[in-house]
Motif scaffolding. Structure first.
Motif, mmCIF file in Angstrom:
data_model
loop_
_atom_site.group_PDB
_atom_site.id
_atom_site.type_symbol
_atom_site.label_atom_id
_atom_site.label_comp_id
_atom_site.label_asym_id
_atom_site.label_seq_id
_atom_site.Cartn_x
_atom_site.Cartn_y
_atom_site.Cartn_z
ATOM 1 N N GLU A 1 -5.284 8.434 -0.391
ATOM 2 C CA GLU A 1 -5.487 8.905 -1.780
ATOM 3 C C GLU A 1 -6.065 10.313 -1.807
ATOM 4 O O GLU A 1 -5.601 11.177 -2.559
ATOM 5 C CB GLU A 1 -6.455 7.964 -2.509
ATOM 6 C CG GLU A 1 -5.815 6.660 -2.941
ATOM 7 C CD GLU A 1 -6.845 5.620 -3.394
ATOM 8 O OE1 GLU A 1 -6.410 4.554 -3.847
ATOM 9 O OE2 GLU A 1 -8.072 5.863 -3.270
ATOM 10 N N PRO B 1 -0.925 4.287 4.011
ATOM 11 C CA PRO B 1 -2.204 3.849 4.578
ATOM 12 C C PRO B 1 -2.025 2.692 5.548
ATOM 13 O O PRO B 1 -1.234 1.774 5.294
ATOM 14 C CB PRO B 1 -2.997 3.401 3.339
ATOM 15 C CG PRO B 1 -1.961 3.013 2.328
ATOM 16 C CD PRO B 1 -0.748 3.866 2.602
ATOM 17 N N ARG C 1 -6.803 3.597 2.859
ATOM 18 C CA ARG C 1 -6.324 3.789 1.489
ATOM 19 C C ARG C 1 -6.992 5.019 0.863
ATOM 20 O O ARG C 1 -6.334 5.868 0.278
ATOM 21 C CB ARG C 1 -6.653 2.537 0.684
ATOM 22 C CG ARG C 1 -6.159 2.593 -0.717
ATOM 23 C CD ARG C 1 -6.645 1.369 -1.464
ATOM 24 N NE ARG C 1 -6.022 1.300 -2.751
ATOM 25 C CZ ARG C 1 -5.576 0.194 -3.311
ATOM 26 N NH1 ARG C 1 -5.711 -0.955 -2.695
ATOM 27 N NH2 ARG C 1 -5.030 0.221 -4.490
ATOM 28 N N THR D 1 -1.967 -1.508 5.023
ATOM 29 C CA THR D 1 -0.844 -2.261 4.463
ATOM 30 C C THR D 1 0.121 -2.787 5.538
ATOM 31 O O THR D 1 1.014 -3.572 5.249
ATOM 32 C CB THR D 1 -0.099 -1.403 3.408
ATOM 33 O OG1 THR D 1 0.644 -2.265 2.549
ATOM 34 C CG2 THR D 1 0.836 -0.378 4.042
ATOM 35 N N GLY E 1 0.790 -1.228 0.000
ATOM 36 C CA GLY E 1 0.000 0.000 0.000
ATOM 37 C C GLY E 1 0.824 1.280 0.000
ATOM 38 O O GLY E 1 0.298 2.353 -0.304
ATOM 39 N N ILE F 1 0.400 3.825 -3.348
ATOM 40 C CA ILE F 1 0.001 5.236 -3.297
ATOM 41 C C ILE F 1 1.091 6.124 -3.915
ATOM 42 O O ILE F 1 0.813 7.064 -4.645
ATOM 43 C CB ILE F 1 -0.202 5.684 -1.814
ATOM 44 C CG1 ILE F 1 -1.375 4.948 -1.172
ATOM 45 C CG2 ILE F 1 -0.363 7.200 -1.702
ATOM 46 C CD1 ILE F 1 -2.736 5.482 -1.509
#
Ligand SMILES: Cc1ncc(COP(=O)(O)O)c(C=O)c1O
Length: 389
Positions: A336, A348, A332, A351, A15, A19
């Motif tokens: 974002e 995030p 997440r 992860t 994650g 990103i």
């Protein structure tokens, strides 16, 4: 045609890079997502690499590392921890990440269990999974005095098939630090049960209680079942150089040479020369970095510590905070949207293992002005948006 092993083809990108990669080189982003600051490796270390190149150091060298580097690592550890480690226990196969990979492959076969202290850096889970082992986790708990987990709680999570336990202290992402009595109990348990303990100590110089965090180096005997991983990335600001080392059982030296040949055939030679210089001349630099990170930690406490929507459990070590943003449904989506609306990059929580989707990881190693800007924007974003995410 089967081009990729089925279990590998099912793996997802972690994650953090998920990103970050699309906006990696975007100068408008304040990057609090990776485990590094924004200060370039100092000139005296860079000069040593350049000199090694100019001296023609471009050939294969010993797969366990240049002898002078292994001696320098031994001297560094012996001075820092007041111990007397045998140089034959030290190998330098490549990055710390590669050290962990090799240790995991040495310990684990298809179908074994591996136990990871969590929340954990996602690469660890992937590395263990690639061996074919089943990865179990045991989660630290948040308390008023920081993240906590006892050796007994780790031991309770061991199964009859557990062949390796992974402990990262100081911990990425929580800053948890395992103290000496717990280290002794866990190492003793691994000794009695023939389990390989992988102790990841890459944040050993980022401990906000003393000069260095308690290390397994201080208690492990020459043949204990433990691989202690460390490296140059964090303490010397050398993330791009890709050099780390292990202190492993003395009798496993040949295995480390064999495995090093399989994966990378040793570290890049001119970077090894620079690492010798870092160890011999870098102590002031290490301390300056720690002072900066300690100020960054304080800034984070000042800006986020009393926010009504944020539960911040203070990190004792490393250079991350792992706050809970109360009420968010997807870390997440949070990361974002924060990136899209405020140009701030964070990692995030999902992860870092199960039960972390209300959390984000913030790296506080950035220089003060950019860190301040990034934290202010996070606060503004939470104020405007967090109930909708
Ligand atoms: C817990 C932990 N272990 C190991 C590593 C890898 O370090 P290196 O850059 O030396 O491979 C990192 C990097 O972020 C980390 O956070």
């Amino acid at each position: 045609m089967r081009a990729v092993r089925p279990d590998i083809s099912l793996m997802e990108q972690n994650g953090i890079t998920g990103i970050a990669l699309p906006r990696l080189d975007d100068p408008s982003v304040i990057p609090l997502w990776f485990g590094e600051g924004d200060r370039v490796t100092p000139a005296f270390i860079r000069e040593a690499a350049k000199k090694a190149l100019d001296d023609g150091q471009t050939f294969y060298v010993h797969t366990r590392g240049l002898p002078e580097l292994r001696t320098s690592i031994r001297d560094y550890l012996n001075n820092l921890y007041d111990v007397a480690i045998d140089e034959e226990r030290i190998s330098v196969p490549g990055s710390s990440m590669l050290c962990i990979t090799i240790a995991a492959h040495m310990a684990l076969s298809q179908g074994d269990d591996a136990l990871v202290v969590s929340p954990h850096w996602p690469n660890i889970e992937t590395t263990y999974a690639v061996t074919g082992a089943n990865v179990n986790t045991v989660r630290q708990r948040e308390t008023k005095t920081g993240w906590q987990l006892s050796a007994e709680q780790i031991i309770d999570a061991v199964t009859p098939e557990t062949k390796s336990i992974f402990v990262n202290s100081p911990c990425n992402p929580t800053g948890w630090v395992m103290q000496r009595p717990d280290q002794e109990r866990l190492l003793g348990y691994c000794r009695d049960n023939d389990i390989l303990l992988i102790a990841d100590e890459v944040y050993h110089r980022h401990y906000y209680g003393a000069d260095a965090a308690p290390s397994f180096v201080q208690i492990a005997g020459g043949e204990d079942p433990i691989v202690i991983v460390n490296g140059f990335s964090k303490a010397w600001a050398m993330t791009g150089w890709r050099v780390g080392w292990v202190v492993a059982p003395k009798s496993q030296g040949t295995h480390w040479a064999i495995m090093s040949e399989c994966f990378n055939t040793g570290s890049t030679v001119f970077t090894q020369q620079a690492c010798i210089t870092a160890l011999k001349e870098g102590e002031d630099h290490v301390r300056q970095l720690k002072d900066q990170y300690q100020a960054g930690r304080q800034m984070l406490i000042d800006k986020l510590g009393n926010h009504p929507a944020i539960d911040l459990c203070l990190p004792d070590g490393a250079f991350y905070a792992f706050p809970r943003i109360r009420g968010i449904k997807s870390s997440r989506r949070f990361a974002e949207m924060l990136l899209e609306k405020e140009d701030v990059g964070v990692a995030p929580g999902y992860t870092f293992g199960e039960s972390n989707d209300e959390y984000i990881r913030i790296c506080f190693a950035l220089s003060p002005d950019r860190l301040a800007k990034g934290l202010d924007r996070i606060v503004r974003f939470i104020g405007d948006n967090h109930n909708d995410i």
